[in-house]
Design a protein around this motif. Structure first.
Motif: not given
Ligand SMILES: O=P(O)(O)OC[C@@]1(O)O[C@H](CO)[C@@H](O)[C@@H]1O
Length: 391
Positions: A187-212
């Motif tokens: 019953a996978a369910d998200l209790v908070a979903d900022d995925s749109a904001a997350l994608r906003g940081f990860l758009t083609p051509g924006t380059g930069g570093t992501v720390c995972l």
């Protein structure tokens, strides 16, 4: 509102302890930790002195009080500082996060992980990690993720983030004492979903570093590596830092040797992916980073400058898993409606949390009263997750 103002506006939230018999945190110390010791004891043909040390820890960690590390341990001074407030106290009366951290450090002491001799550097959790990586179910995960190739970048990112999130659902520490946990997580369910904001940081051509900041090895690290590949291959980041643990931690947390095992596993199942990741490490676009801090009993408020500088320089830091979430927001009885931005205002740079819930702490989720009305079980079994972002 400044970060300081945000923090000053925070509600008072006591630290999570393990002092209520029968509670989840009490069961982790009382039941899960002895079970982990039993599994470690059976994992290798340890000699009598190591088996005796493990047996002593099993008794001590369940019914004893907090005792210091041996004075000749390489990090005795650090742990003397960290344990000063707790020496002589019951394990159940100190902060849960601290007790767990100290348990794993004492476990490494028992198996002589840092000691000169033949057992030095042997990860006591290797057999469990290897078994998970050998799981044929992983092939299905990989086949599903391999289909990402050629789809639009945004679709690839959404699928890879989803796989990385739910790849966190069962860690080996949880499975040790709750072997049926896996099947309940439908019953996978998200209790908070900022995925749109997350994608906003990860758009083609924006380059930069992501720390995972990774969490578990095996079936969580594989989708994390797919996410790394999607970021690099689609120009969603110029480079990725993959932050791993410097030593064995919480059974399944990923170290460099676990990454290399994943690459070997990919060589059979997804050779093209393995080649891209191998090349990325060699050209520096994928950098593996670690730091002693990742296995210290501290929250991210105590980040060393070396890590803080990396996060500050990145366009986004993605923090994976339940334990990292607890260290990021503070392992406290926060009201669930407490804003994620308020408790993470201190963090250097933008931060995102991808977490399946396997412990009670939760912020940024104002609408969980109905779930909580039925008890806290839903916060513990990995059936629910969250994607939270603070820009
Ligand atoms: O960080 P992960 O792997 O997602 O979860 C680890 C974890 O859930 O296991 C412990 C219980 O053994 C919890 O206290 C801890 O947060």
């Amino acid at each position: 509102m400044s970060a300081t103002d945000r923090e000053q506006a925070l509600p008072d939230a006591p630290p999570i302890l393990s002092d209520v018999p029968g509670s989840f945190t009490w069961r982790v110390l009382h039941d899960r930790h002895p079970a982990i010791i039993e599994q470690v004891t059976a994992a290798f043909p340890y000699p009598p002195r190591i088996r005796a040390a493990l047996a002593r820890l099993a008794t001590d960690a369940v019914s004893g009080t907090v005792e210091p590390l041996p004075a000749d341990a390489h990090d005795a001074a650090d742990w003397a500082r960290w344990s000063a407030p707790y020496l002589g106290m019951s394990w159940y009366d100190v902060p849960f996060l601290w007790a767990e951290n100290y348990f794993y450090r004492r476990l490494l002491e028992a198996v002589e992980y840092f000691r000169p001799g033949p057992w030095r550097g042997l990860d006591p959790f290797t057999p469990q990690k290897s078994a998970e990586l050998a799981d044929p179910a992983l092939d299905a995960d990989l086949a599903a993720l391999a289909g990402l190739h050629g789809r639009p970048a945004e679709e690839q990112l959404t699928a890879a983030v989803d796989a990385a999130l739910w790849g966190n659902r069962a860690d080996l520490a949880t499975r040790v004492s709750d072997p049926d946990a896996e099947h309940r997580k439908q019953a996978a369910d998200l209790v908070a979903d900022d995925s749109a904001a997350l994608r906003g940081f990860l758009t083609p051509g924006t380059g930069g570093t992501v720390c995972l900041v990774a969490d578990n090895a095996g079936r969580e690290l594989i989708p994390d590596l797919v996410l790394v590949d999607v970021l690099l291959r689609n120009g969603l980041a110029d480079r990725v830092e993959l932050h791993l643990k410097p030593q064995p931690y919480f059974v399944s947390d990923a170290m460099l040797h676990d990454l290399l095992s994943c690459l070997r596993r990919l060589a059979d199942a997804e050779p093209a992916l393995r080649e891209r990741l191998w090349a990325a490490q060699r050209d520096g676009s994928l950098e593996v980073v670690t730091d002693a801090f990742y296995c210290e009993p501290l929250s991210y408020h105590d980040l060393p400058e070396e890590l803080a500088g990396r996060f500050r320089a990145a366009k986004l830091t993605i923090v994976k898993g339940d334990l990292n979430y607890r260290r990021l927001v503070g392992d406290r009885h926060w009201p669930a409606a407490t804003p994620f931005a308020a408790v993470t205002g201190y963090f250097p740079g933008a931060v995102a949390a991808l977490r399946t819930l396997k412990s009670e702490v939760l912020v940024g989720a104002p609408d969980v009263a109905a779930l909580d009305a039925a008890g806290v079980g839903w916060r513990l079994d990995g059936t629910h997750g969250l994607i939270q972002v603070r820009g």
